[in-house]
Scaffold this motif. Sequence first.
Motif, short mmCIF file in Angstrom:
data_model
loop_
_atom_site.label_atom_id
_atom_site.label_comp_id
_atom_site.label_asym_id
_atom_site.label_seq_id
_atom_site.Cartn_x
_atom_site.Cartn_y
_atom_site.Cartn_z
N PHE A 66 0.82 -1.21 0.00
CA PHE A 66 0.00 0.00 0.00
C PHE A 66 0.86 1.27 0.00
N ARG A 67 1.98 1.26 0.71
CA ARG A 67 2.88 2.42 0.67
C ARG A 67 3.37 2.68 -0.76
N GLU A 68 3.76 1.62 -1.46
CA GLU A 68 4.25 1.76 -2.83
C GLU A 68 3.19 2.30 -3.77
N ARG A 69 1.94 2.16 -3.41
CA ARG A 69 0.85 2.67 -4.24
C ARG A 69 0.35 4.04 -3.78
N GLY A 70 1.08 4.64 -2.84
CA GLY A 70 0.77 6.00 -2.42
C GLY A 70 -0.20 6.14 -1.27
N ALA A 71 -0.62 5.04 -0.67
CA ALA A 71 -1.51 5.14 0.49
C ALA A 71 -0.74 5.68 1.68
N THR B 149 4.39 2.54 11.79
CA THR B 149 3.81 1.41 12.51
C THR B 149 2.40 1.23 11.95
N ALA B 150 2.30 0.42 10.92
CA ALA B 150 1.04 0.24 10.21
C ALA B 150 0.03 -0.53 11.05
N PHE B 151 -1.23 -0.20 10.86
CA PHE B 151 -2.30 -0.96 11.52
C PHE B 151 -2.24 -2.42 11.07
N LEU B 152 -2.13 -2.64 9.77
CA LEU B 152 -1.93 -3.98 9.21
C LEU B 152 -0.61 -3.97 8.46
N ASP B 153 0.38 -4.64 9.01
CA ASP B 153 1.69 -4.68 8.37
C ASP B 153 1.81 -5.98 7.59
N ASP B 154 2.16 -7.03 8.25
CA ASP B 154 2.15 -8.36 7.65
C ASP B 154 0.87 -9.05 8.11
N ILE B 155 0.07 -9.47 7.16
CA ILE B 155 -1.15 -10.18 7.51
C ILE B 155 -0.83 -11.67 7.54
N VAL B 156 -1.19 -12.30 8.64
CA VAL B 156 -0.90 -13.72 8.86
C VAL B 156 -2.22 -14.48 8.89
N ILE B 157 -2.29 -15.53 8.09
CA ILE B 157 -3.47 -16.40 8.07
C ILE B 157 -2.99 -17.81 8.38
N ARG B 158 -3.48 -18.36 9.50
CA ARG B 158 -3.18 -19.75 9.85
C ARG B 158 -4.36 -20.61 9.47
N PHE B 159 -4.07 -21.74 8.90
CA PHE B 159 -5.13 -22.64 8.45
C PHE B 159 -4.62 -24.06 8.47
N GLY B 160 -5.54 -24.99 8.39
CA GLY B 160 -5.17 -26.40 8.42
C GLY B 160 -5.49 -27.10 7.11
N ILE B 161 -4.66 -28.06 6.77
CA ILE B 161 -4.90 -28.93 5.64
C ILE B 161 -5.16 -30.32 6.21
N SER B 162 -6.35 -30.85 5.91
CA SER B 162 -6.72 -32.15 6.46
C SER B 162 -6.92 -33.21 5.39
N VAL C 11 0.29 5.21 4.97
CA VAL C 11 0.39 4.13 5.94
C VAL C 11 1.50 4.50 6.92
N PRO C 12 1.17 4.69 8.19
CA PRO C 12 2.19 5.08 9.17
C PRO C 12 3.32 4.05 9.26
#
Length: 117
Positions: A71-76, A81-94, A78-79
């Motif tokens: 988002f910074r590279e696109r001109g948004a 200390t961004a509100f969302l910096d790295d978004i992490v999604i944990r999930f399972g494969i069964s 973003v402080p």
Amino acid sequence: MSGLSTHVLDTANGVPGAGISIKLYRVEAEQLELVTSAVTNSDGRTDSLLLTSEELRVGKYQLQFDTADYFRERGAVVPETAFLDDIVIRFGISDTQAHYHVPLLVSPFSYSTYRGS
């Protein structure tokens, strides 16, 4: 065809999330093992599966998306200390015979995900 794929949609601008760095980890006893990394293409997808059918194993995984830099590279505005910096999604494969698709819909201040097809 089984495997693991992802894509990113930039909901703030209504475009695919191109150029976002992604890391895939396998989670074992709360320890992270880097499996692969990729960068999304112009369609917001990776050029190949993150895990092929041969690589797919039952277990817990974590996808990490570097969205603040995107988002910074696109001109948004973003402080540092961004509100969302790295978004992490944990999930399972069964089921190693199934295809797992984990899309990310993201803006600088919100995100959602789901199990796609």
